[in-house]
Design an enzyme around this catalytic site. Structure first.
Site: not given
Length: 326
Positions: A305, A289, A263, A245-246, A235
């Site tokens: 994502f 979030y 989530i 961010f990731d 991902y």
């Protein structure tokens, strides 16, 4: 996305069970605040929006090792940096790549405090440390960059680059001496660029009643997971301004997780996929979030994502809990 305490890095939540180090001793994942800790605490889609604290590590006795004769201070021929780090090469390496902070590294270490007490020893249990170079205490991040694979080096790390004179919990205080053997350097793949449609949901995307939007990038023909299944995925996640961010892709390793521990947007979205699918999701804030996240470091607002579903499995069959992302 993984919420690990840095090994010799600032958020001293034990990796002792992974490294053969006592959780109250020197765990290269750290014990003082700073940039490394902030990076380790960043939010991720692998944990639920509220997040849960990682469980404490198992107490593992540290096997003593004789302190080096130059424990009290580096010799005159030591290499010194402006930060105060000093080191000498004990054995030249055969590699050519010096690890950058985001590169994955594997290394053995033994560490002593200024009294000569062994505070960590991965050699004794043949349990090398494996993590990103940025996830260790500041002095080791800097020190690892000086090394190449196969090299052994001794470091004199001042307290301000280790756990400080008054560390959090039971981390070792003051100046530390490390003998480190760098086993492997795995450069981090370049992160995927943000997609052209990252800023908003395109007309071609499908929507669910919850507000989740998605479109297929690649079709698979495997099984679809249920809400309690385990999945293995690659991902990448971005905020709608294109900030990544990731990314498991950038880390070069897919992750395994339970769909009931992520989530809401992931729990719903991955059940729409089949193994082999690659899907782009636009996850509204209330399924991620939130607009004002309560979890420190978590990204705010709508998130985008790209998720590739590699496998679906029964999580109760996993015998090693460390295989699962927390």
């Amino acid at each position: 996305m993984r919420r690990l305490a840095p090994l010799l890095a600032p958020a001293f939540i034990g990796l002792g069970a992974l490294t053969g180090v006592a959780s109250g001793a020197c765990d290269p994942g750290g014990a003082h605040g700073g940039a490394n800790a902030a990076a380790a605490a960043s939010g991720s889609a692998l944990a639920s929006a509220s997040g849960s604290a990682p469980s404490g590590s198992t107490q593992v006795p540290v096997t003593p090792a004789p302190p080096p004769p130059d424990l009290a201070g580096p010799p005159p021929n030591a290499q010194r940096s402006l930060s105060g780090l000093a080191s000498i090469v004990l054995q030249p390496g055969t590699g050519v790549v010096h690890p950058e902070p985001e590169d994955a590294v594997g290394f053995h270490f033994v560490a002593w405090d200024k009294k000569g007490t062994t505070v960590g020893n991965s050699f004794a249990t043949d349990s090398p440390v494996s993590m990103r170079a940025a996830q260790v205490i500041e002095g080791l991040t800097e020190g690892l960059h000086l090394m190449v694979a196969g090299e052994k080096r001794r470091f004199w790390i001042p307290a301000r680059l280790a756990y400080s004179e008054r560390p959090f919990r039971k981390a070792p205080a003051g100046d530390l001496v490390f003998d480190v053997e760098l086993l492997i350097v795995r450069p981090t793949p370049k992160p995927p660029p943000p997609p052209a449609d990252v800023s908003g949901v395109p007309k071609t995307a499908k929507r669910t009643s919850s507000g989740l939007a998605y479109r297929h990038l690649k079709q698979g023909d495997g099984n679809s997971p249920k809400g309690t299944d385990g999945v293995e995925v690659h991902y990448t996640g971005w905020t709608i301004d294109g900030r990544m961010f990731d990314s498991s892709v950038a880390k070069g390793k897919p992750v395994k997780l339970r769909l009931n521990q992520v989530i809401k947007g992931w729990t719903e979205g991955l059940q729409l996929m089949k193994a082999g699918d690659k899907v782009r999701f636009w996850v509204p804030a209330d399924l991620a979030y939130g607009d004002v996240p309560t979890r420190p470091g978590a990204p705010a607002g709508m998130l985008v994502f790209d998720v590739e579903l590699l496998a679906v499995f029964d999580p109760t069959t996993v015998t090693n809990p460390h295989e699962m992302t927390q």
